[in-house]
Write an enzyme that holds these catalytic residues in place. Structure first.
Site, PDB file in Angstrom:
ATOM      1  N   SER A   1      67.409  40.021 -41.530  1.00 12.74           N
ATOM      2  CA  SER A   1      67.146  38.589 -41.726  1.00 12.74           C
ATOM      3  C   SER A   1      68.012  37.805 -40.740  1.00 12.74           C
ATOM      4  O   SER A   1      69.064  38.273 -40.294  1.00 12.74           O
ATOM      5  CB  SER A   1      67.415  38.175 -43.174  1.00 12.74           C
ATOM      6  OG  SER A   1      68.752  38.420 -43.529  1.00 12.74           O
TER       7      SER A   1
ATOM      8  N   ILE B   1      70.067  34.915 -40.565  1.00 10.91           N
ATOM      9  CA  ILE B   1      71.467  34.534 -40.743  1.00 10.91           C
ATOM     10  C   ILE B   1      72.333  35.780 -40.925  1.00 10.91           C
ATOM     11  O   ILE B   1      73.428  35.876 -40.364  1.00 10.91           O
ATOM     12  CB  ILE B   1      71.630  33.550 -41.919  1.00 10.91           C
ATOM     13  CG1 ILE B   1      70.942  32.235 -41.576  1.00 10.91           C
ATOM     14  CG2 ILE B   1      73.110  33.312 -42.238  1.00 10.91           C
ATOM     15  CD1 ILE B   1      70.856  31.257 -42.726  1.00 10.91           C
ATOM     16  N   CYS B   2      71.850  36.754 -41.674  1.00 11.30           N
ATOM     17  CA  CYS B   2      72.621  37.983 -41.890  1.00 11.30           C
ATOM     18  C   CYS B   2      72.857  38.712 -40.568  1.00 11.30           C
ATOM     19  O   CYS B   2      73.970  39.180 -40.298  1.00 11.30           O
ATOM     20  CB  CYS B   2      71.911  38.909 -42.871  1.00 11.30           C
ATOM     21  SG  CYS B   2      71.754  38.209 -44.524  1.00 11.30           S
ATOM     22  N   THR B   3      71.828  38.784 -39.746  1.00 10.59           N
ATOM     23  CA  THR B   3      71.979  39.448 -38.453  1.00 10.59           C
ATOM     24  C   THR B   3      72.964  38.693 -37.575  1.00 10.59           C
ATOM     25  O   THR B   3      73.840  39.307 -36.944  1.00 10.59           O
ATOM     26  CB  THR B   3      70.609  39.594 -37.756  1.00 10.59           C
ATOM     27  OG1 THR B   3      69.771  40.410 -38.587  1.00 10.59           O
ATOM     28  CG2 THR B   3      70.754  40.243 -36.388  1.00 10.59           C
TER      29      THR B   3
ATOM     30  N   LEU C   1      76.505  39.496 -38.999  1.00 13.39           N
ATOM     31  CA  LEU C   1      76.965  40.852 -38.734  1.00 13.39           C
ATOM     32  C   LEU C   1      77.151  41.113 -37.243  1.00 13.39           C
ATOM     33  O   LEU C   1      78.056  41.852 -36.851  1.00 13.39           O
ATOM     34  CB  LEU C   1      76.026  41.879 -39.364  1.00 13.39           C
ATOM     35  CG  LEU C   1      75.999  41.900 -40.893  1.00 13.39           C
ATOM     36  CD1 LEU C   1      75.143  43.054 -41.404  1.00 13.39           C
ATOM     37  CD2 LEU C   1      77.382  41.971 -41.497  1.00 13.39           C
TER      38      LEU C   1
END
Length: 158
Positions: free
Chosen positions: A49, A51-53, A56
């Site tokens: 996704s 924002i998660c990518t 991270l």
């Protein structure tokens, strides 16, 4: 928890709840097995996704900060280990991605970092010292990334 207002959960000063979860290679990683090493447990909603990518990848690009502080970085989502392996390969993550897949979100629940309505982990970070005590907790609401500066502050405080 602070910042996101996600309700009761693990707080600074608490003993970190133990968990054992498979990483992206299917190898079990337990928090109790890492005693003697500081750990940053980073819960995030979903692999691949936006924002998660971005979050991270920011951690990947600043991984030297964790390494130089001797802090083990564990990123945890409710995705399967198979999804996490593809994600780690695609994004070149050098840290463990842990699958809190089944029982669904059990580790996230034990930290108060699970959104039952949406079936996902919240954006919550727990920095744990070598003795297993939570030293810092921070989170952000859905749709908002955690700032890298907040990680730097937490690592410096260890």
């Amino acid at each position: 928890m602070d910042d996101a207002g996600t309700g009761p959960g693990v707080r600074a000063g608490d003993t970190a709840p133990d968990f054992s979860l498979p990483n992206q290679f299917g190898e079990p990683v337990s928090l109790s097995g890492l005693r003697g090493t500081p750990v940053a447990v980073v819960f995030y909603p979903f692999a691949f996704s936006g924002i998660c990518t971005a979050e991270l990848c920011g951690l990947r690009d600043n991984f030297a900060s964790f390494r130089s502080a001797d802090v083990r970085l564990l990123a945890v989502s409710v995705d399967s280990k198979y999804t996490l392996r593809a994600y780690a390969q695609a994004e070149r993550y050098e840290f463990d991605l842990l699958a809190d897949f089944w029982p669904h979100g059990e580790a996230a629940r034990s930290y108060g970092a699970f959104d039952a309505e949406r079936g996902m982990a919240t954006r919550s970070t727990f920095v744990i010292d070598a003795a297993g005590m939570v030293r810092d907790v921070f989170s952000t609401p859905p749709g908002k990334a955690r700032p890298l500066e907040r990680y730097r502050q937490a690592l410096a405080a260890l």
